[in-house]
Design an enzyme around this catalytic site. Structure first.
Site, PDB file in Angstrom:
ATOM      1  N   ASP A  16     -44.983  15.978  -6.535  1.00 15.95           N
ATOM      2  CA  ASP A  16     -44.301  17.196  -6.081  1.00 15.95           C
ATOM      3  C   ASP A  16     -44.690  18.412  -6.930  1.00 15.95           C
ATOM      4  OD1 ASP A  16     -42.610  18.566  -4.366  1.00 15.95           O
ATOM      5  OD2 ASP A  16     -40.848  18.280  -5.642  1.00 15.95           O
ATOM      6  N   ASN A  18     -46.795  21.076  -5.662  1.00 18.39           N
ATOM      7  CA  ASN A  18     -48.065  21.714  -5.285  1.00 18.39           C
ATOM      8  C   ASN A  18     -47.874  23.178  -4.884  1.00 18.39           C
ATOM      9  OD1 ASN A  18     -49.077  19.176  -5.589  1.00 18.39           O
ATOM     10  ND2 ASN A  18     -49.584  18.847  -3.435  1.00 18.39           N
ATOM     11  N   GLY A  19     -46.862  23.398  -4.033  1.00 21.85           N
ATOM     12  CA  GLY A  19     -46.616  24.750  -3.516  1.00 21.85           C
ATOM     13  C   GLY A  19     -46.247  25.708  -4.635  1.00 21.85           C
ATOM     14  N   GLU A  63     -39.909  13.760   6.605  1.00 20.63           N
ATOM     15  CA  GLU A  63     -39.269  15.085   6.645  1.00 20.63           C
ATOM     16  C   GLU A  63     -40.279  16.228   6.508  1.00 20.63           C
ATOM     17  OE1 GLU A  63     -38.111  12.570   4.612  1.00 20.63           O
ATOM     18  OE2 GLU A  63     -36.374  12.032   5.846  1.00 20.63           O
ATOM     19  N   ASN A  64     -41.475  15.940   6.029  1.00 26.30           N
ATOM     20  CA  ASN A  64     -42.457  17.001   5.819  1.00 26.30           C
ATOM     21  C   ASN A  64     -42.963  17.634   7.125  1.00 26.30           C
ATOM     22  OD1 ASN A  64     -43.830  15.428   2.829  1.00 26.30           O
ATOM     23  ND2 ASN A  64     -42.377  17.113   2.969  1.00 26.30           N
TER      24      ASN A  64
HETATM   25  C1  IPE Z   1     -41.300  14.669  -1.560  1.00 22.49           C
HETATM   26  O1  IPE Z   1     -41.439  16.004  -1.863  1.00 22.49           O
HETATM   27  C2  IPE Z   1     -42.362  14.240  -0.583  1.00 22.49           C
HETATM   28  C3  IPE Z   1     -43.706  14.123  -1.099  1.00 22.49           C
HETATM   29  C4  IPE Z   1     -44.067  14.317  -2.345  1.00 22.49           C
HETATM   30  C5  IPE Z   1     -44.716  13.740  -0.137  1.00 22.49           C
HETATM   31  P1  IPE Z   1     -40.669  17.144  -1.049  1.00 22.49           P
HETATM   32  O2  IPE Z   1     -41.083  18.424  -1.627  1.00 22.49           O
HETATM   33  O3  IPE Z   1     -40.887  16.955   0.399  1.00 22.49           O
HETATM   34  O4  IPE Z   1     -39.142  16.791  -1.377  1.00 22.49           O
HETATM   35  P2  IPE Z   1     -37.872  17.741  -1.398  1.00 22.49           P
HETATM   36  O5  IPE Z   1     -37.856  18.488  -0.101  1.00 22.49           O
HETATM   37  O6  IPE Z   1     -38.021  18.659  -2.567  1.00 22.49           O
HETATM   38  O7  IPE Z   1     -36.721  16.811  -1.591  1.00 22.49           O
HETATM   39  C1  IPE Z   2     -45.738  18.067  -2.736  1.00 23.18           C
HETATM   40  O1  IPE Z   2     -45.749  19.407  -3.098  1.00 23.18           O
HETATM   41  C2  IPE Z   2     -46.728  17.767  -1.634  1.00 23.18           C
HETATM   42  C3  IPE Z   2     -46.101  17.393  -0.357  1.00 23.18           C
HETATM   43  C4  IPE Z   2     -44.828  17.272  -0.127  1.00 23.18           C
HETATM   44  C5  IPE Z   2     -47.005  17.131   0.747  1.00 23.18           C
HETATM   45  P1  IPE Z   2     -44.841  20.474  -2.325  1.00 23.18           P
HETATM   46  O2  IPE Z   2     -45.615  21.015  -1.188  1.00 23.18           O
HETATM   47  O3  IPE Z   2     -43.535  19.872  -1.968  1.00 23.18           O
HETATM   48  O4  IPE Z   2     -44.674  21.576  -3.440  1.00 23.18           O
HETATM   49  P2  IPE Z   2     -43.348  22.345  -3.800  1.00 23.18           P
HETATM   50  O5  IPE Z   2     -42.301  21.302  -4.099  1.00 23.18           O
HETATM   51  O6  IPE Z   2     -42.982  23.182  -2.629  1.00 23.18           O
HETATM   52  O7  IPE Z   2     -43.702  23.145  -5.001  1.00 23.18           O
HETATM   53 MG    MG Z   3     -41.762  19.743  -2.935  1.00 23.17          MG
END
Ligand code: IPE
Ligand code: IPE
Ligand code: MG
Length: 238
Positions: A16, A18-19, A63-64
């Site tokens: 988690d 990345n964004g 959920e993604n």
């Molecule tokens: C969990 O991260 C899913 C993956 C890493 C693939 P999310 O970013 O989707 O989880 P929440 O929304 O913060 O709980």
């Molecule tokens: C995890 O990073 C990757 C996936 C869930 C695919 P995020 O995309 O959830 O990154 P944040 O949590 O928004 O920083």
């Molecule tokens: Mg995340």
């Protein structure tokens, strides 16, 4: 006494952050996913070298799909690219590629590359790299329950015979060991629907390091801490 230098057989990672990693640098969120692939390669190679039995990576949750179409499409294209580009990494490290999740709902071109990579790595002998794709812990338990109920109805399974071991056989992770160590990067302290059944006795490690920055030294830190843990499984240590 805690056993020193003990490595987990199965490591599961919620990759988690990345964004947020990307936004911090003024980039688009998807740039963080791109950079995250470098962490995947480094951590996978490192775990294989350490003879870890299994590495399970949470790559895309049920959920993604709630995210923007642009981001979801980007993630799917990236997954396809990853599968093609990393065939050599998989081969060089003797890795067996597996998946868990409702992979049938992934785009056809991704499914095609997945099946090629899995077939190619089938006879390897090293670490299992398990990608959780369109994965959800609750869905896994529901899918298992449906199959189990069907077997009870058919008469091939008696309800009185259902126990932990029998139930496990119906999960996506049938035949796999449960994670010994669960790592979550990115600072959140939650499991976000990951391996709900399987983590019941996993050791947890949370770090605020964003996934694109999580590298060998961070893994070492988690492993060092894991080695010090005393796992009791509800019992007592003499
Ligand atoms: C969990 O991260 C899913 C993956 C890493 C693939 P999310 O970013 O989707 O989880 P929440 O929304 O913060 O709980
Ligand atoms: C995890 O990073 C990757 C996936 C869930 C695919 P995020 O995309 O959830 O990154 P944040 O949590 O928004 O920083
Ligand atoms: Mg995340």
């Amino acid at each position: 006494m805690a056993k020193k230098n003990k490595l987990p057989n199965h490591i599961a990672i919620i990759m988690d952050g990345n964004g947020r990693w990307a936004r911090r640098r003024g980039f688009m969120r998807v740039k963080g996913h791109e950079e995250g692939v470098n962490s995947v390669r480094e951590i996978t190679t490192e775990c294989a070298k350490k003879h870890i039995g299994q590495l399970t990576l949470y790559a895309f949750s049920n959920e993604n799909w709630k995210r923007s179409k642009t981001e979801v499409n980007f993630l799917m294209r990236m997954l396809k690219k990853f599968l093609i580009a990393e065939r050599k990494t998989i081969e060089d490290n003797d890795i067996i590629l597996k998946t868990i999740g409702r992979t049938e709902a992934l785009p056809d071109d991704v499914k095609k590359e997945l099946s090629i990579s899995m077939k190619e790595s089938r006879n390897n002998r090293g670490m299992i790299l398990c990608l959780a794709l369109n994965y959800g812990g609750r869905t896994e338990i529901i899918d298992a329950t449906k199959k189990l109920a069907a077997d009870v109805k058919k008469g091939t399974l008696k309800s009185k015979d259902i126990d932990d071991d029998v139930f496990k056989k119906y999960l996506y992770t049938s035949g796999m060991s449960d994670p010994d160590l669960l790592i979550r990067t990115g600072g959140e302290m939650r499991v976000s629907n990951f391996l709900l059944w399987e983590v019941s006795y996993a050791e947890l490690w949370f770090t605020s390091v964003y996934w694109p920055e999580f590298r060998k030294k961070d893994l070492e830190e988690a492993l060092k801490d894991y080695a010090k843990r005393e796992r009791r499984f509800g019992g007592l240590i003499e």
